[in-house]
Each structure stands twice: as C-alpha cells, then as structure tokens.
Design an enzyme around this catalytic site. Structure first.
Site, mmCIF file in Angstrom:
data_model
loop_
_atom_site.group_PDB
_atom_site.id
_atom_site.type_symbol
_atom_site.label_atom_id
_atom_site.label_comp_id
_atom_site.label_asym_id
_atom_site.label_seq_id
_atom_site.Cartn_x
_atom_site.Cartn_y
_atom_site.Cartn_z
ATOM 1 C CD GLU A 270 -9.839 -1.326 7.915
ATOM 2 O OE1 GLU A 270 -8.900 -1.829 8.555
ATOM 3 O OE2 GLU A 270 -9.728 -0.942 6.733
ATOM 4 C CG ASP B 149 -7.593 -5.430 4.844
ATOM 5 O OD1 ASP B 149 -7.077 -5.795 5.910
ATOM 6 O OD2 ASP B 149 -7.645 -4.242 4.484
ATOM 7 C CD GLU C 116 -3.004 -1.109 2.255
ATOM 8 O OE1 GLU C 116 -2.731 -0.566 3.340
ATOM 9 O OE2 GLU C 116 -4.115 -1.597 1.995
HETATM 10 C C1 GCV Z 1 -2.485 0.218 8.531
HETATM 11 C C2 GCV Z 1 -6.042 -2.156 5.531
HETATM 12 C C3 GCV Z 1 -6.446 -0.904 6.241
HETATM 13 C C4 GCV Z 1 -5.293 0.066 6.364
HETATM 14 C C5 GCV Z 1 -4.139 -0.653 7.059
HETATM 15 C C6 GCV Z 1 -3.772 -1.871 6.232
HETATM 16 C C7 GCV Z 1 -2.664 -2.672 6.869
HETATM 17 O O1 GCV Z 1 -5.823 -1.890 4.172
HETATM 18 O O2 GCV Z 1 -7.526 -0.317 5.581
HETATM 19 O O3 GCV Z 1 -5.729 1.165 7.116
HETATM 20 O O4 GCV Z 1 -3.037 0.186 7.247
HETATM 21 O O5 GCV Z 1 -4.887 -2.698 6.106
HETATM 22 O O6 GCV Z 1 -2.984 -3.614 7.579
HETATM 23 O O7 GCV Z 1 -1.507 -2.378 6.662
#
Ligand code: GCV
Length: 677
Positions: free
Chosen positions: A369, A341, A268
């Site tokens: 989340e 995720d 990411e």
């Molecule tokens: C910390 C998901 C979440 C992100 C998070 C990522 C990760 O994509 O939406 O906020 O970033 O996981 O675990 O690295």
C-alpha cells in the site's frame, strides 16, 4: 487452406502457451519426474494430507527412499518435524500430519536449491503456532489495497463452481508453512456471516484442510443489529450475546474446525463496543466466550485512532494498555508493526511488550500500500526483520518483538503472526513477479524468524528463477537493498505518511485537507516550517517517546542519540542541524532522495545485464516495472525536495541531479485510484 494454416498455427502455439513463463508457478518449480521411476515412499499413515505429501514426492523427488513417520514423541515440535538421513532412507518425522507435509516441502526445496541430500539432520520447530494471511477481500470481488487484480475467491460461483486456484493457493501456502487464513476484509461486511456465505466458506475450508490451513473470518461488530435485526449490538446485551452464541454454533456445524474471528472495531468508522460505552475487552471477551467451547479464538486489532488532538502514534497504546489483564485466554491482540500505518519505515509500535498479561501478535502488510503497489520492486524481509529484531526492553535487554511474540520470554500461551496478503487473481498472483518474494518471505519468517533476509532471498531466487550465480548474486543485491532504496526516494530520515490522499501511491507532502481529520493530512506528519522538519515526539512535543521502555525513551528523546533513520519521526530538526556525516539535515535529505533515484537506475542496469540467464517473458515484465519505479523515484524526489525547499530556503546541492519536473505541475497530478483516506 486457410483453415489448415490456423490449425497449424494453433498446434505450434500450444506448447508455447503451456510453457509460457507467466509466473503462475510461483517458487514451486520442482522438476517433474516425467516417467523416471519413483523413489520408494514408506508410511503407515493414510489421509488426505499424507496423500498430498506422497504425490509431491512421487512427482518431484529424485532422491533416496523417503519415510514419513508420525511420531507422537515429537509433540514439543508442534507442527514442526525432523529430517534425518538413515542409511539409504530420508526419514521425515513429526507428531502431526501437517508437519510431515512441511518436511516434504523442505526436502524438495533442498533438492531444488542443490543442497547435499545425503547427510541430513534437521530439526524444525515453528516460531509461531498460527501463521496467518489476512485477505482484505470484499464480497463484491474487489480487494482493499490489492494490486494484483480481483479477489481469488469467486463468491458468486461458490459453492458450486470451484476454481483450480483454491487448491494451488493452499499448496503454495503449505510449502512455506502458512497454516491459517482470514478470507475477508477487516472492514467486514455483515453478510459474511450469512448462511449462504458460510456454505461457500465451507467449500474453501474443505479444500484448504488437507494442506493444514484453517479458515478464519473477519466479522463486523454490528452483525447482530444489521444481520440479526436486533435493536443494537451492545456486547453486554443478552440478546446480542445469544445472537453470537447461535451464530458460533451455526458456523461450527458447517465448518467443525473453524478458526475464529478477526475484528477491527472502533477504528476508521467501523462499529465496535465503544459505540455502547463498552471497552475493547468487553467486545473481544463476548466473542471469545462464544468461540471457546469450540476451540476458536479472537484476534482483536489494536489499529485504533480517533480524530482527537492526541498524536496518532500514541493512541493504540493509550487505549489498550489500561485493558491489560482483562482479556480472555483465547483473545490475542493483533498489532501493526508500527504505531502509524505500514509506512516505508516506522519506529516499532510501543504497544509491543507493554501489555504484560495479554498475548500479542504482529501484523505486517505484505501488500505494498505504501511501497509503490505492484509497480515497485521492494523486498520486505528486511522490513519484517527490522521489527522482529527490535529490542523493546520490556523485560530487560534482549526483549525483542520476536521473543515477546513467540513467548520465549514469557509464560507459554498461543502465538501467532499475520501478514496482509498481496494476492489476487493476476496470473502471477501478485502483480509484480518480485512481489511473490514478499509472500514467500512472510511465510518463511513466520515459520522461523531467525532466518536472514539473505537466506530467504537466496532460496526464493534459486527456486523461482535459476541457481546460476551470475544471476543470483547481483539480483539478490537488488532485493536486499531495495527496501532502503524505497525509503530513500520516498521518505528518508524518518519522514512518514506524506502520500497522496486516498490511494497512497505518489507524493503529496503539500496535502492539507482542511475540514477533514488533521491526521489524514501529510502536513500533520512532516510539520515543515521555517525552522525545520519532522514531528516532535519528545517531551517538548507529543511525548510519544514516553511510551517506550527505558533506555529507549531517553535514546529517542534525545536528538543526539536517536538513530538518524528515525530522526524526523521523533524530532523537529532544524534545517542546518549537523548530521553525523557533517552534512546539514537539509543537504542530507537532498542526498538521500538523490541516492534513492540513483539506486533504482543501478537496478535497471543490473537487471539488463542478467538478461541471458532467465526467460524473456519475466525478464521484460520486470524491466518494464523497473522503468516505472525509476520514473516514480524521480517524481518523489522532485516533489519532496522542491516542496520542502519552500520552507528550507536553501539550495539543492550542486552535485545532485537537478529536478526535471516543476512543483506546480506535480501538484496538479491527481491519480484516479479511489479510496477514502
Ligand atoms: C483495511 C489503512 C488502510 C486501510 C485499512 C486500514 C486497516 O488505513 O489505508 O485501507 O483498512 O489501514 O488496517 O484497517
């Protein structure tokens, strides 16, 4: 006169304020002794940890004399312990001081949940050596995916001003056996490693140490370049290696028992070794080498996926399995429970067990989340257990993720488990009173993954509210069914990632963000069309099923043998496909969404009925949250069914509650909750 009134008012309010049931005490509601003579405490040890154990006993223990005995012969229990009733004394023994403290919390829990304390004969050995909370807390005080206010860590005030909550946090964690914490977000600021920040971290480490908790940090792979001014952060560059070596030496001078690094690299948009044509192993090993002399370790995350054509669910496996055997001894690969995720339900991550020479650990998400933030009551122990109890078949039948990661099936190496924390500065720590149960459940399962969800819910309810069965039984039922209910009203039958972009709170199955990455769009995941619904991961599709060991690859590869709760995860299923109960897939989808909504309404009724048994304050806080949850469940159902109906072209069965919202109106909802993907 007026002033007197004010004084009187204040005087009357103080006791109320002091005893307000605001949830700040968590499950730690051991009765106070209030002058009742203290039980005898026998111990030859004397240390900060033992002093905490003694204080807990003298303040809260009503039973017989207690002996705290350090016993090196119990080394095989690691920081576990035994508790034995010997004549009129309860003897707690452990080879480690932390173990004695855990034993004390154990007997206090037994006392609080009204277990007979006279004939104890208990042996406890933790399932995992390292039991981690991962905080996604930023240095500016915000928390990524945090729903309980700002960060507990007051970086601006540290190292001078110390919040009393640091100690309370450590105590709560020790009471459930959590012994490691990563303080900052995996999307890490290089500044975390600045000298002034390390001085602040030291203060926290000093507070946590007597509670048996070690501090770890997330590090940014580009730190040598950004912080050190080097030309690059290439792991094979000698200057870069020296920078990390010097940094490690600096850290350990300040925090001699520092735990190590957690790294999110080439994921990411985060920097990583691949920026320089190197592998994850090159990056992890460079860090492992500089930490090794101090006993530190690296947790290297496997949450990687690039904007390629490949099914996102396959990518971690594709990148990491070729590296098996290349990692240093003090590296452990940290793997999310599912391959996408933290969805309400995912198939387990096929990477588990697939690297036979490399230690692996599970990463769960405690913060919700993808499960209604701190608004929805969703008890996560059943989700955690579903993963841990999944049989990977990696080393033959019975190779559950629990047994692979605790290494009972493989040669002994370090073991660990992590949960992304749901803790913030809210008075009740977690936003929803019932979200405290998820912190608790994670800790309890990290200690003993054989505990049942039922037992954990039972303990937690009795400790946090009351042991009155008229309360415990119905509310436990809510907790134990709540995860399946959330799956039903959000993403039944294996649907996944149809969340609104960015914040991930509500439904947006129509989301199709052209120009962006396809795998950040809900339409990528549900694949709805005229024919049917779901992601074909069989041989005719992405063939993600091939990443599972036999017989799972065949089971998941065949629509007839795939468990129906994952059918849309693995297959593109025709709308009229006949499910096991005889309904068409479309009708079953409708019934699932509807039953999710109905269940939340049942929860509301149950909750209303338990009013007499608990305090008014927490009663009405939870009542209010359930109202939001009910409205959200209807929102999910109306949005998803009406949107999918534009493809299925079939009626919503008459028995099902008619949608109350119009699809066009729901499509206009744009919550302002920020975030990137
Ligand atoms: C910390 C998901 C979440 C992100 C998070 C990522 C990760 O994509 O939406 O906020 O970033 O996981 O675990 O690295």
């Amino acid at each position: 006169m007026k002033q007197l009134q004010i004084y009187l008012f204040l005087f009357l309010m103080i006791p109320l304020a002091v005893f307000a049931e605001d949830g700040s005490k968590l499950w730690l509601r051991f009765p106070a002794k209030n002058g009742i003579s203290t039980s005898k405490i026998i111990t030859k040890s004397n240390s900060a940890t033992i002093n905490i154990a003694k204080k807990e006993l003298s303040s809260h223990w009503f039973g017989s004399a207690v002996e705290l005995r350090l016993d090196p012969s119990l080394k095989n229990l690691k920081d576990g312990y035994t508790i034995k009733s010997v004549k009129n004394t309860t003897v707690i023994s452990s080879s480690m001081e932390n173990g004695l403290l855990y034993g004390v919390y154990h007997i206090l829990r037994l006392q609080q949940t009204k277990v007979d304390l006279s004939k104890l004969n208990i042996t406890e050995k933790p399932s995992y050596d390292l039991r981690f909370l991962n905080h996604w807390d930023n240095l500016d005080g915000t928390i990524e995916r945090g729903y309980a206010g700002h960060s507990l860590w007051k970086w601006e005030d540290l190292p001078n001003k110390i919040s009393p909550r640091y100690g309370e946090y450590a105590r709560a964690n020790a009471s459930i056996g959590i012994n490691a914490t990563v303080l900052n977000n995996v999307n890490a600021s290089p500044n975390m490693l600045r000298k002034d920040y390390l001085q602040k971290v030291k203060v926290l480490a000093d507070i946590f140490r007597p509670y048996g908790i070690k501090v770890y940090l997330s590090v940014n792979f580009s730190s040598p370049k950004v912080l050190g001014g080097l030309e690059n952060s290439d792991p094979l560059n000698k200057d870069v290696q020296k920078w990390w070596k010097d940094k490690a030496s600096e850290i350990y001078k300040i925090i001699p028992d520092f735990g190590g690094f957690l790294v999110k690299a080439n994921s990411e948009g985060q920097p990583g070794p691949q920026d320089y044509g190197r592998t994850h192993a090159d990056g992890a090993n460079m860090m492992a080498d500089v930490l090794k002399p101090y006993g530190g370790m690296v947790m290297w995350r496997a949450f990687v996926y690039s904007p390629s054509k490949e099914d996102r669910a396959k990518q971690a496996y594709l990148e990491f399995t070729p590296l098996d055997g290349q990692f240093r001894e003090n590296v452990i690969i940290q793997i999310k429970n599912g391959p996408v995720d933290f969805q309400p339900r995912e198939a387990f991550n096929p990477l588990f067990g697939a690297m036979k020479k490399t230690p692996q650990m599970v990463e769960f998400q405690i913060t919700q989340e993808y499960l209604g933030f701190s608004n929805h009551l969703v008890f996560l122990a059943p989700l955690f257990k579903e993963t841990l109890d999944s049989d990977t078949y990696a080393d033959g039948k019975g190779s559950t993720i629990a047994k692979l990661t605790d290494r009972s099936l493989r040669p002994e190496k370090m073991t660990a488990i992590a949960g992304v924390a749901n803790i913030g500065e809210d008075t009740n720590w977690t936003g929803h009173h019932f979200a405290q149960a998820n912190w608790y459940a994670f800790g309890r399962l990290a200690w003993n993954h054989n505990l049942s969800s039922d037992q954990i819910a039972d303990e937690w309810l009795k400790m946090t509210f009351t042991d009155d069965q008229k309360f415990v039984n119905p509310v436990k039922k809510i907790m134990l069914t709540s995860r399946e209910t959330a799956v039903d009203y959000m993403m039944p039958l294996g649907l996944h990632h149809i969340f609104a972009n960015g914040h991930h709170y509500g439904p947006e199955p129509w989301g199709n963000y052209k120009g962006g990455r396809p795998d950040w769009s809900p339409v990528y995941y549900h694949q709805a069309d005229r024919v049917g619904l779901g992601f074909d991961r069989t041989k005719t599709g992405s063939n993600a099923v091939s990443q599972y060991f036999s017989p799972l690859n065949e089971i998941y590869g065949n629509i007839k043998t795939t468990p129906e709760n994952l059918i849309l995860w693995f297959h593109h299923v025709p709308w009229d496909y006949q499910m096991k109960n005889g309904k068409t897939m479309w009708n079953e989808l409708c019934f699932k969404y509807d039953s999710g909504v109905k269940e939340v309404r049942n929860y509301q009724n149950t909750w209303d009925s338990i009013k007499p048994y608990i305090d008014a304050e927490r009663f009405s806080a939870v009542q209010g949250k359930l109202k939001i949850q009910q409205e959200d469940a209807v929102w999910w159902k109306d949005a998803c069914l009406q949107y999918f109906q534009t493809f299925s072209k079939r009626p919503i069965p008459a028995e099902i509650e008619k949608p109350v919202h119009k699809l066009e109106d729901l499509k206009k909802i744009k919550l302002n909750m920020g975030h990137h993907n």
